[in-house]
Write an enzyme that holds these catalytic residues in place. Structure first.
Site, PDB file in Angstrom:
ATOM      1  CD  GLU A  44      12.240   1.294   2.872  1.00 39.13           C
ATOM      2  OE1 GLU A  44      11.858   0.200   2.440  1.00 39.13           O
ATOM      3  OE2 GLU A  44      11.534   2.324   2.850  1.00 39.13           O
ATOM      4  CG  HIS A  88       8.419   0.548   1.073  1.00 34.96           C
ATOM      5  ND1 HIS A  88       8.502  -0.042   2.319  1.00 34.96           N
ATOM      6  CD2 HIS A  88       7.118   0.488   0.731  1.00 34.96           C
ATOM      7  CE1 HIS A  88       7.299  -0.452   2.701  1.00 34.96           C
ATOM      8  NE2 HIS A  88       6.450  -0.135   1.743  1.00 34.96           N
ATOM      9  CB  CYS A 118       3.861   2.751   2.338  1.00 32.55           C
ATOM     10  SG  CYS A 118       3.188   1.232   1.617  1.00 32.55           S
ATOM     11  N   GLY A 155      -2.829  -3.029   6.669  1.00 31.49           N
ATOM     12  CA  GLY A 155      -4.252  -2.841   6.934  1.00 31.49           C
ATOM     13  C   GLY A 155      -4.897  -1.759   6.097  1.00 31.49           C
ATOM     14  CG  PHE A 185      -6.039  -0.456   1.227  1.00 30.92           C
ATOM     15  CD1 PHE A 185      -7.428  -0.416   1.229  1.00 30.92           C
ATOM     16  CD2 PHE A 185      -5.410  -1.515   1.864  1.00 30.92           C
ATOM     17  CE1 PHE A 185      -8.167  -1.404   1.852  1.00 30.92           C
ATOM     18  CE2 PHE A 185      -6.142  -2.511   2.490  1.00 30.92           C
ATOM     19  CZ  PHE A 185      -7.527  -2.462   2.486  1.00 30.92           C
ATOM     20  CG  ASN A 226       3.922  -4.615   1.208  1.00 30.26           C
ATOM     21  OD1 ASN A 226       2.877  -5.089   0.773  1.00 30.26           O
ATOM     22  ND2 ASN A 226       4.359  -4.876   2.430  1.00 30.26           N
ATOM     23  CD  GLN A 260      -2.497   3.380   1.862  1.00 27.52           C
ATOM     24  OE1 GLN A 260      -2.847   2.925   2.954  1.00 27.52           O
ATOM     25  NE2 GLN A 260      -1.942   2.625   0.931  1.00 27.52           N
TER      26      GLN A 260
END
Length: 384
Positions: free
Chosen positions: A356, A354, A264, A238, A309, A306, A268
């Site tokens: 991980e 990411h 991620c 989102g 934004f 991934n 933001q």
């Protein structure tokens, strides 16, 4: 989403974009209709981890690799309890999976979970279209959901945009749970679940961290009730501009100068807490082969992304914030997008990707070690 599962491989299907472009193929997975934002992922492997990543909520994912499903579906690699993508688009699905851990085919798993997909289309042409025009609303239709193209385009246009979408509470855990440390417990971390992947607390647990995974609605009181040595903010789906609750929580953590790490969506959130803006990328970064430079070391990493934004922060200077000086620590070498932030006057940092990295690469695993080092430094300072 409406679905049925009978005779999917022989059933005609169509992918319809909001600008009127259509791609015709065959149903893959469940038969019916589904809607979402059409995005593409450039990973050549790791489709199971992609499909079960909560950050893909309400997105129709296009696999740029031409052959998908070769290793089937196993019972170990899910990143959450279900598939989150709205739909899946592939060019050449495997007819028979081949892997010693495979328990069933990808097609079977998509069908079992009611995920509508499409195969046999020119995914290269679709990817080029999305790169030129940008990610956009789309729908996949098959079986009884098929209708004249003009009608399908109108159905797609009636769907909500991703910009302005608040989705993190949809995918987050409703109840707190604990992932115990592997071996000797060294630290306690409160992890805010905004769409966390299962491998993330596992990577921390491997470093002696007991991870308390808390719902997205957690308060500062909930966080400090577990007496954390550090606080972690996860990835998630989102528009970060809607995440006022997590921003307020992160602000409270920063005010107490608790060691903080975000990835991620968490990056933001840190950007917003520091006073920076966020914006929607034209087509985003998705896949496991994105080049990022760690500007603190000069090292270039191949990383898993991934995100649609990004944070709007200056690349060429140190910024003054209400929590002290901040700088961009990581940057994407493809397009200069901000990929990391760090505070210089207190223990807080984040990255836009990411670390991980299930199913790889592992270039960024050191970031978990950086987090443990921060917690160790702060603990030693408190003892002094």
């Amino acid at each position: 989403m409406t679905t049925s599962t009978r005779g999917a491989a022989r059933t005609p299907a169509v992918l319809v974009l909001e600008d009127g472009r259509t791609f015709r193929g065959r149903a893959y997975g469940a038969v019916g209709e589904t809607f979402g934002e059409a995005v593409f992922s450039t990973g050549m492997t790791g489709y199971q981890e992609t499909l079960t990543d909560p950050s893909y909520d309400r997105q129709i994912v296009v696999a740029t690799a031409p052959q998908i499903g070769n290793t089937g579906w196993n019972d170990e690699d899910d990143e959450s309890g279900r598939i989150w993508v709205s739909g899946y688009v592939v060019r050449d699905p495997a007819r028979v999976p081949s892997n010693w851990r495979s328990r069933r085919s990808l097609d079977d798993e998509l069908t079992a979970q009611g995920v509508v997909g499409i195969s046999g289309i020119d995914t290269r042409a679709l990817t080029r279209h999305l790169r030129e025009r940008g990610s956009m609303r789309a729908g996949i239709f098959s079986g009884e959901a098929l209708a004249p193209d003009a009608e399908l385009v109108e159905r797609v246009k009636a769907q909500p945009h991703m910009k302005g979408a608040s989705l993190y509470e949809e995918v987050a855990t409703k109840e707190a749970y604990v992932v115990p440390a592997v071996g000797e417990k060294k630290f306690t971390v409160a992890a805010i679940d905004l769409g966390i992947k299962g491998m993330t607390p596992q990577r921390m647990a491997e470093r002696g961290i007991e991870v308390h995974v808390l719902p997205a609605t957690a308060t500062a009181e909930d966080v400090y009730a577990v007496q954390p040595d550090g606080v972690f903010f996860s990835n998630g789906p989102g528009d970060p501009a809607t995440a006022d609750g997590p921003v307020a929580l992160m602000t409270a953590v920063l005010e107490r100068k608790t060691p903080l790490f975000g990835i991620c969506f968490g990056n933001q959130i840190l950007g917003r807490a520091l006073g920076f803006g966020t914006y929607k990328l034209k087509y985003g970064h998705r896949g496991i082969n994105q080049p990022v430079q760690d500007r603190t070391t000069g090292k270039v990493e191949v990383t898993a992304h991934n995100h649609g934004f990004a944070v709007d922060a200056p690349l060429d200077k140190v910024s003054d914030t209400k929590f002290g000086r901040a700088e961009v620590s990581h940057v994407c070498l493809n397009d200069d997008v901000v990929e990391g932030l760090q505070l210089l006057d207190q223990p807080a940092f984040s990255v836009q990707y990411h670390p991980e990295a299930a199913a790889g690469p592992h270039d960024a695993a050191y970031l978990f070690d950086r987090f443990t080092s921060l917690m160790s430094t702060v603990r030693e300072g408190q003892r002094a």
